[in-house]
Enzyme design. Sequence first.
Site, short mmCIF file in Angstrom:
data_model
loop_
_atom_site.label_atom_id
_atom_site.label_comp_id
_atom_site.label_asym_id
_atom_site.label_seq_id
_atom_site.Cartn_x
_atom_site.Cartn_y
_atom_site.Cartn_z
N HIS A 23 50.57 55.79 -32.29
CA HIS A 23 49.31 55.44 -31.63
C HIS A 23 48.22 55.68 -32.66
O HIS A 23 48.33 56.62 -33.46
CB HIS A 23 49.04 56.35 -30.42
CG HIS A 23 50.01 56.18 -29.30
ND1 HIS A 23 49.86 55.21 -28.32
CD2 HIS A 23 51.15 56.82 -28.99
CE1 HIS A 23 50.87 55.29 -27.46
NE2 HIS A 23 51.68 56.26 -27.85
N ALA A 60 50.85 59.67 -25.39
CA ALA A 60 52.08 60.37 -25.74
C ALA A 60 52.79 59.65 -26.87
O ALA A 60 52.95 58.43 -26.83
CB ALA A 60 52.99 60.43 -24.51
N HIS A 115 66.43 54.61 -31.34
CA HIS A 115 65.31 54.54 -30.38
C HIS A 115 64.02 54.50 -31.19
O HIS A 115 63.60 55.51 -31.75
CB HIS A 115 65.32 55.76 -29.45
CG HIS A 115 64.24 55.73 -28.40
ND1 HIS A 115 64.52 55.89 -27.06
CD2 HIS A 115 62.90 55.54 -28.48
CE1 HIS A 115 63.39 55.80 -26.37
NE2 HIS A 115 62.39 55.59 -27.22
N LYS A 136 66.48 48.74 -21.11
CA LYS A 136 65.79 50.03 -21.00
C LYS A 136 65.24 50.23 -19.60
O LYS A 136 64.54 49.36 -19.07
CB LYS A 136 64.64 50.09 -22.01
CG LYS A 136 63.82 51.37 -21.99
CD LYS A 136 64.58 52.57 -22.51
CE LYS A 136 63.81 53.87 -22.30
NZ LYS A 136 62.84 54.16 -23.34
N LEU A 139 56.38 62.20 -24.65
CA LEU A 139 57.11 62.24 -23.38
C LEU A 139 58.56 61.83 -23.62
O LEU A 139 58.79 60.85 -24.33
CB LEU A 139 56.47 61.33 -22.35
CG LEU A 139 55.15 61.86 -21.78
CD1 LEU A 139 54.45 60.79 -20.95
CD2 LEU A 139 55.39 63.12 -20.93
N HIS A 156 64.87 56.27 -19.75
CA HIS A 156 63.80 57.26 -19.91
C HIS A 156 63.99 58.20 -18.73
O HIS A 156 63.62 57.88 -17.60
CB HIS A 156 62.40 56.62 -19.89
CG HIS A 156 61.33 57.64 -20.09
ND1 HIS A 156 60.62 57.76 -21.26
CD2 HIS A 156 60.90 58.65 -19.29
CE1 HIS A 156 59.79 58.80 -21.17
NE2 HIS A 156 59.93 59.34 -19.98
N HIS A 200 66.13 60.30 -25.85
CA HIS A 200 65.26 61.43 -26.22
C HIS A 200 65.40 62.63 -25.28
O HIS A 200 64.45 63.04 -24.63
CB HIS A 200 63.79 61.01 -26.33
CG HIS A 200 63.27 60.11 -25.24
ND1 HIS A 200 63.40 60.39 -23.90
CD2 HIS A 200 62.63 58.92 -25.31
CE1 HIS A 200 62.84 59.42 -23.21
NE2 HIS A 200 62.38 58.52 -24.03
N ASN A 237 58.53 48.33 -24.64
CA ASN A 237 57.33 48.63 -23.84
C ASN A 237 56.05 48.16 -24.52
O ASN A 237 55.12 48.92 -24.76
CB ASN A 237 57.24 50.13 -23.49
CG ASN A 237 57.11 51.03 -24.71
OD1 ASN A 237 57.55 50.68 -25.80
ND2 ASN A 237 56.51 52.19 -24.52
N ASP A 272 62.48 57.98 -31.61
CA ASP A 272 61.37 57.76 -30.69
C ASP A 272 60.05 57.80 -31.46
O ASP A 272 59.03 58.22 -30.90
CB ASP A 272 61.38 58.77 -29.54
CG ASP A 272 60.51 58.32 -28.37
OD1 ASP A 272 60.14 57.14 -28.31
OD2 ASP A 272 60.19 59.17 -27.52
N HIS A 315 59.89 52.68 -31.58
CA HIS A 315 58.77 51.85 -31.14
C HIS A 315 58.12 51.21 -32.35
O HIS A 315 57.57 51.91 -33.20
CB HIS A 315 57.73 52.71 -30.40
CG HIS A 315 58.26 53.32 -29.14
ND1 HIS A 315 58.16 52.72 -27.91
CD2 HIS A 315 58.94 54.47 -28.93
CE1 HIS A 315 58.73 53.48 -26.99
NE2 HIS A 315 59.23 54.55 -27.58
N LEU A 316 58.19 49.88 -32.42
CA LEU A 316 57.58 49.17 -33.56
C LEU A 316 56.25 48.52 -33.18
O LEU A 316 55.56 48.01 -34.04
CB LEU A 316 58.52 48.12 -34.13
CG LEU A 316 59.67 48.63 -34.99
CD1 LEU A 316 60.48 47.46 -35.55
CD2 LEU A 316 59.18 49.53 -36.12
N ARG A 317 55.92 48.51 -31.86
CA ARG A 317 54.68 47.86 -31.41
C ARG A 317 54.64 46.39 -31.85
O ARG A 317 55.68 45.77 -32.02
CB ARG A 317 53.44 48.62 -31.92
CG ARG A 317 53.47 50.14 -31.76
CD ARG A 317 53.63 50.58 -30.31
NE ARG A 317 53.36 52.01 -30.17
CZ ARG A 317 53.87 52.78 -29.22
NH1 ARG A 317 54.68 52.27 -28.31
NH2 ARG A 317 53.58 54.06 -29.16
O1 DOR Z 1 56.04 59.91 -26.26
C1 DOR Z 1 56.37 58.79 -25.92
N1 DOR Z 1 55.78 57.70 -26.45
N2 DOR Z 1 57.31 58.66 -25.00
C2 DOR Z 1 57.63 57.47 -24.48
O2 DOR Z 1 58.46 57.42 -23.63
C3 DOR Z 1 56.89 56.26 -24.88
C4 DOR Z 1 56.31 56.40 -26.21
C5 DOR Z 1 55.28 55.34 -26.52
O3 DOR Z 1 55.56 54.17 -26.30
O4 DOR Z 1 54.21 55.69 -27.01
ZN ZN Z 2 60.41 55.95 -26.67
#
Ligand code: DOR
Ligand code: ZN
Length: 344
Positions: A250, A262, A14, A98, A218, A135, A173, A42, A246, A16-18
Amino acid sequence: MTQRLTLPRPDDWHLHLRDGAMMEGIAPESARHFARAIIMPNLVPPVVTGAQAAAYRERILAVTGPGFTPLMTLYLTEATDPADVVAAHAAGIITAVKLYPAGATTNSASGVRDFDRVRGVLEAMEAAGIPLLTHGEVTDPEVDIFDREAVFIDRVLDPIRRRSPGLRVVMEHITTSDAVAYVRSQPEGLGATITTHHLVINRNHILVGGIRPHYYCLPVAKRETHRLALLEAATSGDARFFLGTDSAPHADAAKESACGCAGCFTATNTLSILAQVFEQAQALDLLEGFVARHGAGFYGLAMNAGSVTLERSESPVAYPARIETGAGPVTVFDPGFPLYWRVL
Ligand code: DOR
Ligand code: ZN
């Protein structure tokens, strides 16, 4: 004597690579140690079609090079076309789908409001053997944020599993003993990812002595009894539990704000933290299963070739406090204790 630990190259189930400048800055932090990762969809706008997933995969590979395999996912919406999902999976473009309840977290506005409206997609996924990644939080404003995972299991997940018992599901998560117990209660077809940070922090770390935006994610970290349940699950050797960091970067300006985003960014030091946590739990021998075996087994994939070696130093290992990216600096998760393990 120096202690060393060699593991098969691990997977992150899991991540996030943006995209764009942020991805260029942070993707190498994961690709350095991990062979594969399940990539969250996302983005803004989200990755909703097979064609978009294929294009996103190319953008990732352009940054990481071929030594890293991004396993793509689609973002489930009420308009998702079951045929597109099945075709993208059959073509090897996507690994999973997802489910974000609308409004549950970062960029989830296009998620699902009415779960009956995705029933057709879920049935097609069940028939084709495509895993659903959840999620697991309800968004009902009446439900306290610390209860949202447990309520999701009762109101959403268990009904889905009863209706589609053959659908393979990963609870992403997980943060509660309720989720651990639910996974253990199910005969088959259900796994769960556990993040690095939820093995380390409880809600006190976020709130005591000042508000710590870099510990806010989150689902939010719960009370200590829940952290201990996650630790027990992760270090139990039970193959239904596996690592999904996860890691969710940011820019610091977006975290350190009146309405902070988050996400905890753990890609840089995740393996060091996990080695420390497993050592502390006297379960170092079970780290390999958690980071390199269990997830591959659940997804029906071979383990990675190659290995990583961790070495325990006499003095603490220094990690950068933040990673500079073209989208701004990103603070690296601080576990709050010294790290002695480093990846060679
Ligand atoms: O903390 C989180 N950040 N929880 C998520 O479900 C999404 C993620 C994000 O994309 O920043
Ligand atoms: Zn996530």
